[in-house]
Design a protein around this motif. Structure first.
Motif, PDB file in Angstrom:
ATOM      1  N   TYR A  38      -4.494  15.209 -11.515  1.00  0.00           N
ATOM      2  CA  TYR A  38      -5.556  14.646 -12.125  1.00  0.00           C
ATOM      3  C   TYR A  38      -4.613  13.459 -12.206  1.00  0.00           C
ATOM      4  O   TYR A  38      -5.433  12.344 -13.571  1.00  0.00           O
ATOM      5  CB  TYR A  38      -5.909  14.979 -13.718  1.00  0.00           C
ATOM      6  CG  TYR A  38      -7.667  15.854 -12.769  1.00  0.00           C
ATOM      7  CD1 TYR A  38      -8.259  15.606 -12.268  1.00  0.00           C
ATOM      8  CD2 TYR A  38      -6.996  17.456 -12.105  1.00  0.00           C
ATOM      9  CE1 TYR A  38      -8.869  16.899 -12.183  1.00  0.00           C
ATOM     10  CE2 TYR A  38      -8.048  18.145 -12.251  1.00  0.00           C
ATOM     11  CZ  TYR A  38      -9.131  17.798 -11.580  1.00  0.00           C
ATOM     12  OH  TYR A  38      -9.980  18.707 -11.232  1.00  0.00           O
ATOM     13  N   GLN A  94     -17.068   9.990 -25.830  1.00  0.00           N
ATOM     14  CA  GLN A  94     -16.202  11.155 -25.188  1.00  0.00           C
ATOM     15  C   GLN A  94     -16.521  12.738 -26.436  1.00  0.00           C
ATOM     16  O   GLN A  94     -16.726  12.408 -27.370  1.00  0.00           O
ATOM     17  CB  GLN A  94     -14.395  11.083 -25.454  1.00  0.00           C
ATOM     18  CG  GLN A  94     -14.107   9.884 -24.685  1.00  0.00           C
ATOM     19  CD  GLN A  94     -13.736   8.634 -25.501  1.00  0.00           C
ATOM     20  OE1 GLN A  94     -14.304   8.439 -26.694  1.00  0.00           O
ATOM     21  NE2 GLN A  94     -13.342   7.982 -24.079  1.00  0.00           N
ATOM     22  N   ALA A 135     -14.988   8.528 -11.163  1.00  0.00           N
ATOM     23  CA  ALA A 135     -15.370   9.573 -12.112  1.00  0.00           C
ATOM     24  C   ALA A 135     -15.398  10.584 -11.596  1.00  0.00           C
ATOM     25  O   ALA A 135     -15.595  11.736 -12.247  1.00  0.00           O
ATOM     26  CB  ALA A 135     -15.787   8.677 -13.237  1.00  0.00           C
ATOM     27  N   ASP A 136     -16.292  10.595 -10.929  1.00  0.00           N
ATOM     28  CA  ASP A 136     -17.051  12.001 -10.109  1.00  0.00           C
ATOM     29  C   ASP A 136     -15.843  13.482 -10.849  1.00  0.00           C
ATOM     30  O   ASP A 136     -16.222  14.433 -11.187  1.00  0.00           O
ATOM     31  CB  ASP A 136     -17.455  12.199  -9.615  1.00  0.00           C
ATOM     32  CG  ASP A 136     -19.339  11.145  -8.715  1.00  0.00           C
ATOM     33  OD1 ASP A 136     -19.240  10.534 -10.581  1.00  0.00           O
ATOM     34  OD2 ASP A 136     -19.609  10.953  -7.904  1.00  0.00           O
ATOM     35  N   VAL A 173     -13.310  13.856 -11.361  1.00  0.00           N
ATOM     36  CA  VAL A 173     -13.093  14.551 -13.061  1.00  0.00           C
ATOM     37  C   VAL A 173     -13.505  14.559 -14.053  1.00  0.00           C
ATOM     38  O   VAL A 173     -13.773  15.498 -14.628  1.00  0.00           O
ATOM     39  CB  VAL A 173     -12.328  12.702 -13.084  1.00  0.00           C
ATOM     40  CG1 VAL A 173     -10.997  13.024 -14.600  1.00  0.00           C
ATOM     41  CG2 VAL A 173     -11.041  12.262 -12.209  1.00  0.00           C
ATOM     42  N   ALA A 174     -15.111  14.085 -14.106  1.00  0.00           N
ATOM     43  CA  ALA A 174     -15.765  15.092 -14.728  1.00  0.00           C
ATOM     44  C   ALA A 174     -16.219  16.287 -14.376  1.00  0.00           C
ATOM     45  O   ALA A 174     -16.091  16.871 -15.466  1.00  0.00           O
ATOM     46  CB  ALA A 174     -17.257  13.645 -14.369  1.00  0.00           C
ATOM     47  N   GLY A 222      -9.828   8.765 -11.906  1.00  0.00           N
ATOM     48  CA  GLY A 222     -10.770   7.669 -12.706  1.00  0.00           C
ATOM     49  C   GLY A 222     -11.184   8.363 -14.331  1.00  0.00           C
ATOM     50  O   GLY A 222     -10.670   9.258 -14.952  1.00  0.00           O
ATOM     51  N   ASN A 223     -12.037   6.966 -14.848  1.00  0.00           N
ATOM     52  CA  ASN A 223     -12.455   7.941 -16.069  1.00  0.00           C
ATOM     53  C   ASN A 223     -13.516   8.150 -15.554  1.00  0.00           C
ATOM     54  O   ASN A 223     -14.590   8.358 -15.313  1.00  0.00           O
ATOM     55  CB  ASN A 223     -12.428   6.512 -17.240  1.00  0.00           C
ATOM     56  CG  ASN A 223     -13.118   6.227 -18.572  1.00  0.00           C
ATOM     57  OD1 ASN A 223     -13.541   7.389 -18.036  1.00  0.00           O
ATOM     58  ND2 ASN A 223     -13.097   5.143 -19.052  1.00  0.00           N
ATOM     59  N   PRO A 224     -13.889   9.900 -16.836  1.00  0.00           N
ATOM     60  CA  PRO A 224     -14.659  10.576 -16.210  1.00  0.00           C
ATOM     61  C   PRO A 224     -15.837  10.455 -17.037  1.00  0.00           C
ATOM     62  O   PRO A 224     -17.272  10.390 -16.298  1.00  0.00           O
ATOM     63  CB  PRO A 224     -14.315  11.698 -16.815  1.00  0.00           C
ATOM     64  CG  PRO A 224     -13.082  11.756 -17.884  1.00  0.00           C
ATOM     65  CD  PRO A 224     -12.809   9.978 -17.388  1.00  0.00           C
ATOM     66  N   SER A 225     -16.258   8.944 -17.764  1.00  0.00           N
ATOM     67  CA  SER A 225     -16.649   8.287 -18.608  1.00  0.00           C
ATOM     68  C   SER A 225     -17.643   7.370 -17.548  1.00  0.00           C
ATOM     69  O   SER A 225     -18.448   7.058 -17.766  1.00  0.00           O
ATOM     70  CB  SER A 225     -17.026   7.490 -19.762  1.00  0.00           C
ATOM     71  OG  SER A 225     -16.369   8.848 -20.472  1.00  0.00           O
ATOM     72  N   SER A 226     -17.251   6.707 -16.509  1.00  0.00           N
ATOM     73  CA  SER A 226     -17.183   5.950 -15.095  1.00  0.00           C
ATOM     74  C   SER A 226     -18.878   6.206 -14.799  1.00  0.00           C
ATOM     75  O   SER A 226     -18.783   7.530 -14.295  1.00  0.00           O
ATOM     76  CB  SER A 226     -16.253   5.369 -15.068  1.00  0.00           C
ATOM     77  OG  SER A 226     -15.657   4.549 -15.882  1.00  0.00           O
ATOM     78  N   GLN A 243      -6.760  12.119  -8.535  1.00  0.00           N
ATOM     79  CA  GLN A 243      -8.488  11.670  -9.226  1.00  0.00           C
ATOM     80  C   GLN A 243      -7.676  11.381 -10.470  1.00  0.00           C
ATOM     81  O   GLN A 243      -7.651  12.037 -11.611  1.00  0.00           O
ATOM     82  CB  GLN A 243      -8.410  13.215  -9.729  1.00  0.00           C
ATOM     83  CG  GLN A 243      -9.270  13.698  -7.983  1.00  0.00           C
ATOM     84  CD  GLN A 243     -10.141  14.848  -7.607  1.00  0.00           C
ATOM     85  OE1 GLN A 243     -11.522  14.704  -8.671  1.00  0.00           O
ATOM     86  NE2 GLN A 243      -9.794  16.172  -7.596  1.00  0.00           N
TER      87      GLN A 243
END
Length: 233
Positions: free
Chosen positions: A25, A229, A40-41, A43-44, A31-35, A29
């Motif tokens: 991470y 968040q 983002a996938d 990380v989310a 990315g912004n998990p909120s994207s 990985q």
């Protein structure tokens, strides 16, 4: 002669398995998990997995009851300030005289702001008088905050019983469990504890990672307002 570290109550070394789990991470990985794009996938999914792991550790009923914070102090402040904001007519707080400064310093500040702070003393063995505690509970108390395990003496407080007593009196109950999580088995779904704080660096995770457990249905006001968040909390 090599140094021997004996201060794990203060902080722990990050476990190698934790470092290995984190490295992706910081590299691939990121990315912004909120994207909404594919970066983002992963990380989310990682955050969802971590939330489920903390849920299991605490014995919480729902993964949505796990709020990630920056540290135990933030979790403590969020719990107490949320309780008084949600109940503006209640001007009393019950705690102990042996809490961590994260609680005591906040209570000192709130006392100057007009709140009545009940700091329960302990006996020579570090124990609380539960009868005296029962007599302090009233509809003027916004929240009780009692640590689960004391960081200096090792005394374990009967927080599950105290939470039952608070609940019966219609009072919110928070426990600073920084020194207890990972050492004492917990099944929060079977208790009346409304909020619980923990700090990752006490159990071989990095500094700068905390959790606030928030029982579903507990009245709540966020400490920080901004993005979405942690479900806006």
């Amino acid at each position: 002669m090599p140094d021997i570290y004996l201060d794990n109550n203060a902080t722990t070394k990050v476990d190698r398995a934790v470092v290995d789990a984190m490295i992706p991470y910081f590299t691939e990985q990121f990315g912004n998990p909120s994207s909404i794009h594919r970066f983002a996938d992963g990380v989310a999914r990682g955050i969802k997995k971590a939330r489920g792991q903390v849920q299991e550790l605490l014995g919480a009923e729902h993964d949505s009851e796990i709020i990630f914070t920056s540290c135990g102090t933030e979790s403590d402040s969020t719990a107490i300030l949320s309780a008084i904001k949600a109940q503006p007519n209640r001007k009393e707080i019950i705690t102990t005289a042996v809490e961590h400064p994260a609680i005591l310093n906040l209570c000192d500040y709130l006392e100057k702001e007009g709140y009545t702070i009940h700091r329960m003393p302990v006996d020579k063995c570090g124990r609380l008088n539960l009868e005296a505690y029962k007599n302090l509970l009233s509809d003027q108390v916004a929240i009780v905050s009692v640590m689960w395990a004391n960081n200096e003496t090792g005394t374990i407080f009967p927080v599950e019983q105290m939470a039952e007593m608070a609940n019966a009196a219609g009072v919110m109950f928070h426990t600073d469990a920084v020194q207890a999580v990972g050492k004492i088995p917990m099944m929060l779904q079977d208790t009346k504890i409304d909020m619980l704080s923990l700090s990752g660096h006490k159990l071989h995770a990095p500094k700068g990672i905390g959790v606030l457990y928030l029982r579903r249905g507990t009245r709540y006001r966020p400490l920080l307002r901004g993005g979405h968040q942690e479900r806006g909390r």
